[in-house]
Design an enzyme around this catalytic site. Structure first.
Site, PDB file in Angstrom:
ATOM      1  N   TYR A 132     -44.345  48.852 -70.605  1.00 53.35           N
ATOM      2  CA  TYR A 132     -44.896  49.608 -69.478  1.00 53.35           C
ATOM      3  C   TYR A 132     -46.418  49.551 -69.423  1.00 53.35           C
ATOM      4  CZ  TYR A 132     -40.427  51.404 -67.955  1.00 53.35           C
ATOM      5  OH  TYR A 132     -39.150  51.496 -67.446  1.00 53.35           O
ATOM      6  N   GLU A 218     -18.158  49.119 -86.834  1.00 53.03           N
ATOM      7  CA  GLU A 218     -18.618  48.230 -85.770  1.00 53.03           C
ATOM      8  C   GLU A 218     -18.840  48.956 -84.453  1.00 53.03           C
ATOM      9  OE1 GLU A 218     -17.028  44.545 -82.969  1.00 53.03           O
ATOM     10  OE2 GLU A 218     -15.886  45.088 -84.763  1.00 53.03           O
ATOM     11  N   ASP A 271     -13.509  44.953 -86.128  1.00 53.45           N
ATOM     12  CA  ASP A 271     -12.302  44.393 -85.528  1.00 53.45           C
ATOM     13  C   ASP A 271     -11.939  43.074 -86.197  1.00 53.45           C
ATOM     14  OD1 ASP A 271     -12.073  46.442 -83.692  1.00 53.45           O
ATOM     15  OD2 ASP A 271     -13.164  45.382 -82.112  1.00 53.45           O
TER      16      ASP A 271
END
Length: 390
Positions: A132, A218, A271
């Protein structure tokens, strides 16, 4: 904890002894990542600017040489550190007289100027603050993110030492208390809601914990499920942390800080798919893009707790919850097997080969098809009590 508590603590104590021994062996590696002095940081930036001025004085177009952070050819593998950038890495030349790179040249100089001011005044700014500061020049937040890491790599200085902080996306909960650099006291076990991972890991002090292990999770959804089940109190004192997918640097720094301080086992719960395996590898061995800071980011002792491809068969996870591998998944698995750290992980190779042969993947949520609370009441307690990690 039930009648099997003794076995659990016995296994954890064995791992703890191993970790203490490993910690002594890696002390020399940790020293590489110590912060440099303010004067040294300013000198390195000044040297870059002097090089530019020198080129201009000789009527030559200034150039910046930035190490290539995307090439596997630039990294080597050390089992005690992970992926680390080689000393003779190739570089990308950013020219001030080339239309395709002049904007990046200007962006790097701008960020260097901001960093110089921050270090000189001993103040801090976020990467978002820098963006910014001149949105027209940078165009996007991602541009600033990449440039800050490029500068960190180019100067061989950690991002924290550059006084640039990043907003954390990770969450942490469990048996853990500490004090932030500004004096704020944090208790990660004081409520049912998780605590955001600090944006200034280096400033954390007075860490107090009776945790027996750290569990990297995860996904945020699985993390929230563990919170709802009061996992950290019902099974054993522990710490759970999530980077909400691919981890940000602060989540990785926090896991490393806990490992360095507490010397307790660190497990990964991901997973059973190529994406999950890669995320675990990032925590354990690091990434190519951040290999220049491997000594402060990797935790080589991380163990793959689950979900293992072999668990899918062993537990007879319902077939209608399994997902066929895509061509992209198969490509990722082939890529993983070629990584320099896989030859040292024969059990991992077997799990990946099993996934390739079965041609299916599974999310942790698939365990709910066995029973709604199977993950927290059966799967994790049994894994942690009897082993079953690789």
């Amino acid at each position: 904890m039930g009648s099997h508590g003794a076995e659990f603590f016995l296994e954890v104590d064995k791992l703890r002894v191993q970790l203490l021994n490993n910690a002594e062996a890696t002390t020399a590696c940790q020293r590489v990542g110590v912060e440099v002095s303010h004067r040294d940081i300013l000198t390195r930036i000044e040297n870059v600017i002097l090089g530019i001025v020198s080129s201009l004085s000789r009527d030559k177009a200034p150039v910046l040489a930035v190490p290539n952070r995307s090439s596997w050819a630039n990294v080597s593998f050390d089992s005690e550190v992970g992926l680390q950038m080689s000393s003779g890495s190739s570089v990308t030349t950013i020219r001030s007289d080339c239309p395709s790179s002049v904007t990046k040249f200007a962006q790097i100089l701008k960020v260097l100027s901001v960093i110089y001011t921050l270090v000189q005044s001993n103040s801090y700014a976020t990467k978002r603050d820098i963006y910014y500061n001149n949105t027209q020049l940078f165009g996007s937040q991602n541009t600033v993110d990449v440039i800050v890491d490029d500068i960190s790599c180019m100067l061989k200085i950690s991002r924290r030492s550059l006084h640039v902080l990043a907003t954390s996306k990770g969450l942490i909960s469990g048996d853990l208390r500490y004090i932030e650099e500004d004096g704020t006291r944090i208790n990660c076990h004081s409520s049912s809601t998780a605590v955001p991972v600090s944006s200034n890991i280096g400033g954390i002090r007075n860490i107090v914990s009776s945790a027996k292990f750290v569990l990297i999770v995860e996904k945020d959804a699985t993390f929230q499920r563990l919170l709802d089940a009061e996992f950290c109190t019902k099974l054993s004192p522990c710490i759970i942390i999530t980077g909400k997918g691919v981890p940000d640097v602060n989540s990785r720094l926090m896991v490393r800080k806990l490992w360095d301080t507490l010397h307790i086992p660190v497990f990964a719960l991901v997973d059973a798919d190529p994406h999950g395996i890669e995320i675990m590898c990032i925590y354990k061995y690091g990434s190519v893009a951040m290999s220049f800071e491997a000594h402060s980011l990797t935790v080589p002792s991380v163990m793959w707790l689950g979900l293992l491809p072999s668990d899918i068969q062993r537990l007879r996870v319902p077939e209608d919850t399994l997902i066929p591998l895509t061509k992209r998944d198969e490509s990722k698995l082939n890529s993983l097997l070629k990584r320099p750290y896989f030859p040292s992980q024969p059990d991992w190779q077997k799990e990946v080969e099993l996934m390739r042969q079965s041609k299916v993947k599974a999310e942790l949520q698939s365990l709910a098809a066995i029973s709604p609370d199977f993950l927290t009441s059966v799967y994790l307690p049994n894994k942690l009590r009897y082993g079953g990690w690789v």
